[in-house]
Design an enzyme around this catalytic site. Sequence first.
Site, mmCIF file in Angstrom:
data_model
loop_
_atom_site.group_PDB
_atom_site.id
_atom_site.type_symbol
_atom_site.label_atom_id
_atom_site.label_comp_id
_atom_site.label_asym_id
_atom_site.label_seq_id
_atom_site.Cartn_x
_atom_site.Cartn_y
_atom_site.Cartn_z
ATOM 1 N N VAL A 124 -69.709 25.100 -57.869
ATOM 2 C CA VAL A 124 -68.606 25.236 -57.377
ATOM 3 C C VAL A 124 -68.306 26.637 -58.203
ATOM 4 O O VAL A 124 -67.329 27.468 -57.591
ATOM 5 C CB VAL A 124 -67.972 24.422 -57.285
ATOM 6 C CG1 VAL A 124 -66.854 24.057 -55.997
ATOM 7 C CG2 VAL A 124 -69.142 22.739 -56.170
ATOM 8 N N ASP A 125 -68.088 26.027 -59.945
ATOM 9 C CA ASP A 125 -67.295 27.095 -60.144
ATOM 10 C C ASP A 125 -68.204 28.893 -60.231
ATOM 11 O O ASP A 125 -67.365 29.592 -60.140
ATOM 12 C CB ASP A 125 -67.596 26.967 -61.678
ATOM 13 C CG ASP A 125 -66.083 25.560 -62.660
ATOM 14 O OD1 ASP A 125 -65.118 26.010 -61.827
ATOM 15 O OD2 ASP A 125 -66.953 25.327 -62.736
ATOM 16 N N VAL A 126 -69.176 28.834 -60.119
ATOM 17 C CA VAL A 126 -70.641 29.921 -59.895
ATOM 18 C C VAL A 126 -70.105 30.406 -58.787
ATOM 19 O O VAL A 126 -70.097 31.790 -58.477
ATOM 20 C CB VAL A 126 -71.721 29.323 -60.275
ATOM 21 C CG1 VAL A 126 -72.454 30.858 -59.768
ATOM 22 C CG2 VAL A 126 -72.016 29.262 -61.514
#
Length: 399
Positions: A171-173
């Site tokens: 999700v961060d990526v």
Amino acid sequence: MHERTAPPLAGVRVADFSRVLAGPYATMLLADFGADVIKIESPAGDDTRHWVPPVDTDGRSTYFGGVNRNKRSVVLDFADAAALAEARRLAASADVVIENFRPGVMARFGLDHEAVRAVNPRVVYCSITGFGTGEGAALAGYDLLVQAVGGLMSITGPPDGEASKVGVALVDVLTGQNAVAGILLALRQRDRTGEGQLVEVSLLQSLLSALTNQASSTLATGTPPRRMGNQHPSIAPYAVFRAADRELVIAVGNDRQFRALADVLGTPGLADDERFRSNADRVAHREELRAAIEQALAAASAAHWVDALTRAGVPAGIVNDVAEAIAFAESLGLEPVAEIAESDAAAPGLETLGALAPRPASGHRSVANPIGLSASPPDYRTAPPALGEHDGADWLPRP
């Protein structure tokens, strides 16, 4: 073949107040294409500097190293008036400001969008949050938490086991990639109007958008999907199977591919079995189909089957570990690894702008930027910086 041109983001100045993953990943991608990124850190440094093990050959966090190449590090303690004034100066002179603090934190220091825009109306200000600036402002934006509340874990893992996270902070990526897209869109709009704007991305919205077909089916039917392990809700066979020695994936997308699969396995009758004639039939009888396929696969190695299936036009591949995956990409000529040699450790011009002398480096390897441009490809200039390595540095000259 295009002649190599200047980097597309040469002269774009980025004041990077972000830390951990989503923001640093975004600014690294921008830096790869020529943006001048000054990473502003607290005296303690980006949290990921301390996330060890693993470490590289110089004892530095590989987590930090994976998302911070091509940047300069400046330490500014906002509790110190002079340091805070310097942070404000960098923001006021930047083309792009990016931050991922909880909503309200930057405002306390006069570094929020409204404050920066008042003195720098051309600024593209990117704010990354976990759950937006409204009712979710106080929630901590940790990737694992977002995978849980955002529905991803509910469709990941075995059907009879516990919900599972993806094996990377996906999700961060995704959010970092959305931040890059938003920043570039805003810069393009600034080219037309001369005015900057606020770019807002959140982890939760990035995940919901990435759920694509799973989200659309939920909206259309009112029924949320369930965990199916490695199987596909709408296609069969499309899963992980075991051969004589290890696992492989077979991804059949149509009846022609299924008939070719049956022929390669030496079981041509499967394609004419009424349980498996159409994709809908195969989905309805997926367990019987799995048993028949694995019985045939047990006769040879995964590598044997992947080779035979690929030659027959059936999508198949070995379940690689990460090292094998990188080697596989290299075998395809994709150049997946960015190499920064010791002699490349310093960007030209830093010494004349108040930067510390570049430290000795033993070289740095990281995964390459995934975007290929024929005339202005990514450039890997400097290794991830030591904390405060460039204290006193100012912006590089514009081209």
